[in-house]
Design a protein around this motif. Sequence first.
Motif, PDB file in Angstrom:
ATOM      1  N   MET A  70       1.251  -1.113  -0.049  1.00 43.43           N
ATOM      2  CA  MET A  70       0.154  -0.108  -0.043  1.00 43.43           C
ATOM      3  C   MET A  70       1.329   1.651   0.188  1.00 43.43           C
ATOM      4  O   MET A  70       1.482   0.915   0.642  1.00 43.43           O
ATOM      5  CB  MET A  70      -0.955  -0.188   1.344  1.00 43.43           C
ATOM      6  N   ARG A  71       0.559   2.168  -1.388  1.00 51.95           N
ATOM      7  CA  ARG A  71       1.865   3.585  -1.792  1.00 51.95           C
ATOM      8  C   ARG A  71       0.849   4.042  -0.345  1.00 51.95           C
ATOM      9  O   ARG A  71      -0.531   5.099  -0.892  1.00 51.95           O
ATOM     10  CB  ARG A  71       1.519   3.371  -2.999  1.00 51.95           C
ATOM     11  N   VAL A  72       1.799   4.864   0.596  1.00 51.39           N
ATOM     12  CA  VAL A  72       0.684   6.373   0.902  1.00 51.39           C
ATOM     13  C   VAL A  72       2.293   7.059   0.613  1.00 51.39           C
ATOM     14  O   VAL A  72       3.273   7.215   1.213  1.00 51.39           O
ATOM     15  CB  VAL A  72       1.193   5.270   2.154  1.00 51.39           C
ATOM     16  N   VAL A  73       1.602   8.300   1.148  1.00 57.68           N
ATOM     17  CA  VAL A  73       1.687   9.390   1.006  1.00 57.68           C
ATOM     18  C   VAL A  73       1.390  10.409   2.278  1.00 57.68           C
ATOM     19  O   VAL A  73       0.469  10.455   3.070  1.00 57.68           O
ATOM     20  CB  VAL A  73       1.328  10.880  -0.259  1.00 57.68           C
ATOM     21  N   PHE A  74       2.657  10.606   3.087  1.00 58.94           N
ATOM     22  CA  PHE A  74       2.026  11.363   4.616  1.00 58.94           C
ATOM     23  C   PHE A  74       2.124  13.175   4.542  1.00 58.94           C
ATOM     24  O   PHE A  74       3.099  13.942   3.935  1.00 58.94           O
ATOM     25  CB  PHE A  74       2.853  10.712   5.151  1.00 58.94           C
ATOM     26  N   ALA A  75       1.687  13.625   5.505  1.00 59.47           N
ATOM     27  CA  ALA A  75       1.224  15.420   5.273  1.00 59.47           C
ATOM     28  C   ALA A  75       0.729  15.580   6.346  1.00 59.47           C
ATOM     29  O   ALA A  75       0.407  14.771   7.268  1.00 59.47           O
ATOM     30  CB  ALA A  75       0.418  15.842   4.127  1.00 59.47           C
ATOM     31  N   GLY A  76       2.049  16.290   7.543  1.00 56.87           N
ATOM     32  CA  GLY A  76       2.122  16.832   8.686  1.00 56.87           C
ATOM     33  C   GLY A  76       3.559  17.451   8.769  1.00 56.87           C
ATOM     34  O   GLY A  76       4.600  17.392   8.138  1.00 56.87           O
TER      35      GLY A  76
END
Length: 306
Positions: free
Chosen positions: A1-7
């Motif tokens: 599962m390809r995830v982009v994280f924004a924080g």
Amino acid sequence: MRVVFAGTPEFAVASLLAALRSAEVVAVYTQPDRPAGRGRQLAASPVKQVAMARGIPVFQPESFKSAQARAQLRAFQPDLMIVVAYGLILSQSVLDIPRYGCWNVHASLLPRWRGAAPIQRAIEAGDTQTGICLMQMDKGLDTGPVILSQAIAIESDDTGGSLHDRLAEKGAEVLEDGLRLLRAGIRPLPRAQAEQGVTYAHKLEKAEARLDWNEPSERLARKVRAFNPWPVSEAMVAGERLRIHAATSLPLTHNQPSGKVLAASKAGVDIACSEGALRLLRVQREGGRPMSSADYLNAQPALRKA
């Protein structure tokens, strides 16, 4: 599962680490470096520091308004985008890019305390419970349906800092639960937020930290807890401006004007309020360091005779 994280801030770090344990984080988005510290040098966000240490590509656009910024995000072919205290409102055109949309880890039990400062506002309001919501984002401000949630108690001695840390860890747990389900092919059914009970946690302002002795002591004690470690409450005490790091409410009856020092001892400095008194336990003089009230009184012996 390809995830982009924004924080961006420290609160988001635990969730980033949870995402790294549960999925392939292909990119991290965070706010541009900002001036920090006394020297006002540009500093990387906590999320950026963790991502760089782990070799994850980091991107810091001012916004996603440009087609180029959206195309860059689309090129990662994300299954999911996880957003935790990122600091940007995402348009529908961005929310639609990931296969499963965008999930947000929010530090309240929605719809109570939508907005920027849910942790501090919960303490300030005297709430006895808060929690984490994993939300499917929509174009509104924290208005999306809730995927998973978990409540925790607000303890009587919780500060903005201690509750922040507990909720950050709880947010990571709830996020990991959601990712585990998604990885197993189970999509939790998001439930719409209730229409009743909506409150907004407006951004903290430094001016709010000034205590008004004409308020009840219970309310002031909650503010002291909520605004620790930032912006830290402050007030005039016997003609001197002090920052107040810790205090407790005394439900006593008095006939003294608000702001008067009622008593000063090793136990603390008691200040008259409109209702009750506020006992100062830990204070900071201008240009000094935080100290116990006992140490403060050693430098201000005249207060003992007030």
